[in-house]
Design an enzyme around this catalytic site. Structure first.
Site, mmCIF file in Angstrom:
data_model
loop_
_atom_site.group_PDB
_atom_site.id
_atom_site.type_symbol
_atom_site.label_atom_id
_atom_site.label_comp_id
_atom_site.label_asym_id
_atom_site.label_seq_id
_atom_site.Cartn_x
_atom_site.Cartn_y
_atom_site.Cartn_z
ATOM 1 N N TRP A 1 -2.825 -72.480 -27.937
ATOM 2 C CA TRP A 1 -1.644 -72.750 -28.765
ATOM 3 C C TRP A 1 -0.462 -71.861 -28.376
ATOM 4 O O TRP A 1 0.565 -71.873 -29.031
ATOM 5 C CB TRP A 1 -1.992 -72.545 -30.244
ATOM 6 C CG TRP A 1 -2.750 -71.287 -30.499
ATOM 7 C CD1 TRP A 1 -2.214 -70.055 -30.702
ATOM 8 C CD2 TRP A 1 -4.161 -71.124 -30.553
ATOM 9 N NE1 TRP A 1 -3.214 -69.124 -30.875
ATOM 10 C CE2 TRP A 1 -4.424 -69.754 -30.792
ATOM 11 C CE3 TRP A 1 -5.253 -72.005 -30.425
ATOM 12 C CZ2 TRP A 1 -5.722 -69.243 -30.911
ATOM 13 C CZ3 TRP A 1 -6.532 -71.491 -30.535
ATOM 14 C CH2 TRP A 1 -6.752 -70.133 -30.769
ATOM 15 N N THR B 1 -10.075 -66.178 -39.930
ATOM 16 C CA THR B 1 -11.017 -66.667 -38.926
ATOM 17 C C THR B 1 -10.672 -66.058 -37.576
ATOM 18 O O THR B 1 -9.505 -66.018 -37.192
ATOM 19 C CB THR B 1 -10.923 -68.208 -38.829
ATOM 20 O OG1 THR B 1 -11.149 -68.765 -40.123
ATOM 21 C CG2 THR B 1 -11.929 -68.762 -37.844
ATOM 22 N N GLY C 1 -15.818 -73.140 -42.385
ATOM 23 C CA GLY C 1 -15.683 -72.484 -43.679
ATOM 24 C C GLY C 1 -14.345 -72.709 -44.364
ATOM 25 O O GLY C 1 -13.428 -73.303 -43.794
ATOM 26 N N GLU D 1 -2.690 -72.297 -36.826
ATOM 27 C CA GLU D 1 -2.525 -71.268 -37.855
ATOM 28 C C GLU D 1 -3.415 -71.506 -39.064
ATOM 29 O O GLU D 1 -3.970 -70.564 -39.636
ATOM 30 C CB GLU D 1 -1.057 -71.172 -38.293
ATOM 31 C CG GLU D 1 -0.117 -70.647 -37.217
ATOM 32 C CD GLU D 1 -0.508 -69.272 -36.694
ATOM 33 O OE1 GLU D 1 -1.258 -68.543 -37.368
ATOM 34 O OE2 GLU D 1 -0.067 -68.922 -35.579
ATOM 35 N N ASP E 1 -0.169 -60.436 -41.402
ATOM 36 C CA ASP E 1 -1.576 -60.805 -41.537
ATOM 37 C C ASP E 1 -2.416 -59.527 -41.549
ATOM 38 O O ASP E 1 -1.867 -58.429 -41.641
ATOM 39 C CB ASP E 1 -1.990 -61.729 -40.377
ATOM 40 C CG ASP E 1 -2.105 -60.971 -39.070
ATOM 41 O OD1 ASP E 1 -1.427 -59.935 -38.922
ATOM 42 O OD2 ASP E 1 -2.869 -61.404 -38.185
ATOM 43 N N TYR F 1 2.273 -66.087 -44.812
ATOM 44 C CA TYR F 1 1.948 -65.813 -43.415
ATOM 45 C C TYR F 1 2.185 -67.034 -42.525
ATOM 46 O O TYR F 1 2.869 -66.956 -41.494
ATOM 47 C CB TYR F 1 0.482 -65.339 -43.247
ATOM 48 C CG TYR F 1 0.086 -65.476 -41.809
ATOM 49 C CD1 TYR F 1 0.516 -64.545 -40.873
ATOM 50 C CD2 TYR F 1 -0.600 -66.604 -41.365
ATOM 51 C CE1 TYR F 1 0.257 -64.720 -39.528
ATOM 52 C CE2 TYR F 1 -0.861 -66.791 -40.021
ATOM 53 C CZ TYR F 1 -0.433 -65.850 -39.106
ATOM 54 O OH TYR F 1 -0.657 -66.040 -37.781
#
Length: 345
Positions: A20, A39, A77, A33, A134, A116
């Site tokens: 990305w 993650t 998740g 994002e 973050d 964020y």
DNA sequence: AAAACGGGGAC
DNA sequence: GTCCCAGTTTT
């Protein structure tokens, strides 16, 4: 050199090549994002590649079913991310003609996009001077400036966003934002940061005061809850399995599972036999046994799920039964997926 | 302000 | 075991 200049300089020499990073397409940036929220890059990467392959544009994602999206998301998740992703894709495709908002403020309106992510998209795609904050940025700023406000307190969050705004490089916002996160991930790591050979080691407050290992400060989280799950794997005479979709609040919303009998402690075969009619309409099972010899403890961030899979055989054919092969096409929690992979008749 | 929400990797 | 990851939403 200023703090931001050092970060940008370090970044130019140490940046990883990530899929990305070769684009400013808001769709791809947004997708990456959302996936990377809480993650690790290494975990999110294969999912990103698969999503782009299946859904090259936001319209492709919008036209998919929620089940398809959840299935591709399976194992990553925080499934609300996938549901919100789909909701937002439909909005962008159907109402915005495929165009994402091009401002921080506009992006913030999207489901699943918070401070964020809005900052990330606005800065990476549109060069808007909005600093990302973050987990990496909290760590770098708290150490470099020696700030011991808890990063998960309301006051701390506000303070660090203001500090980030003050120290960012507005003219090179994309590289600065990417740079400070990469710096946090690779150089200023949570444990054993390599301060000896760090471009900021002559001016890092935490290093000078020997507080590297106590910063950032974080308030303790609530303790883990113990829960006891009994999955009833009901097989009719054709070996079709009854499945249900989780609805309402709680974990794994909209994912599929077997009929679930939750108890306040571990139950024995006899207790399960006597109480399974509270979740099953079954009249007369022919055979019941526990599949997993030992209780499986599936650990989530805030729950430990003590799980037993009970095989229940019946002569009655159920209406919503699926074969084991068909079941593999449904989005299921990892706990269920692991059972499916080991289960043999 | 605090809790809920997954799963996995590093130590 | 503990910590935490390119956080957001709900209570």
């Amino acid at each position: 050199m200023s703090f931001s200049q050092k970060i940008i300089h370090w970044y130019s020499a140490n940046k990883r090549s990530l899929p990305w990073r070769n684009t400013t397409d808001p769709y791809k940036i947004w997708l990456s994002e959302i996936m990377l929220q809480q993650t690790r890059v290494a975990q999110g990467m294969p999912y990103y590649e698969r999503f782009i392959e299946h859904f090259p544009t936001v319209h492709d994602l919008a036209n998919a079913s929620e089940e398809e999206v959840l299935k591709l998301w399976q194992g990553l998740g925080y499934y609300s991310r996938a549901r919100n992703l789909h909701t937002t894709a439909k909005l962008i495709s159907e109402k915005y003609n495929g165009h994402f908002p091009d401002t921080y403020k506009g992006l913030l309106e999207l489901k699943g996009v918070g401070d964020y992510t809005a900052s990330a998209i606005a800065s990476f795609c549109f060069k808007e001077a909005q600093p990302v904050v973050d987990g990496n940025v909290f760590r770098v700023l708290s150490r470099y400036f020696g700030i011991d406000l808890p990063i998960n307190s309301t006051e701390g969050i506000k303070y660090f966003k203001a500090l980030a705004l003050k120290v960012m490089d507005a003219d090179q916002i994309a590289d600065y934002n990417q740079g400070i996160m990469e710096f946090g991930a690779l150089q200023c790591a949570p444990k054993n940061p390599y301060c000896l050979h760090c471009p900021l080691n002559d001016s890092c407050v935490a290093l000078q005061k020997g507080k590297i290992d106590i910063l950032p400060v974080k308030l303790k989280k609530a303790k883990v809850k113990e829960r006891y799950f009994n999955y009833l794997v009901v097989l009719d005479k054709e070996n079709a399995i009854e499945i249900r979709q989780r609805r309402g609040r709680g974990i794994w919303q909209n994912l599929f599972e077997f009929p679930l009998l939750e108890t306040e402690r571990e139950y024995s075969l006899e207790e399960i036999t006597n109480t399974m009619d509270t979740v099953l309409e079954l009249k007369e099972p022919t055979e019941i046994y526990q599949f997993n010899e030992k209780t499986i403890v599936h650990k989530l961030s805030h729950q430990h799920l003590h799980t037993k899979f009970w095989i229940v055989k019946s002569e009655e054919k159920h209406s919503n039964g699926v074969s084991l092969e068909e079941l593999k096409e449904y989005p299921v929690p990892v706990l269920i997926a692991e059972f499916i992979n080991t289960f043999k008749f």
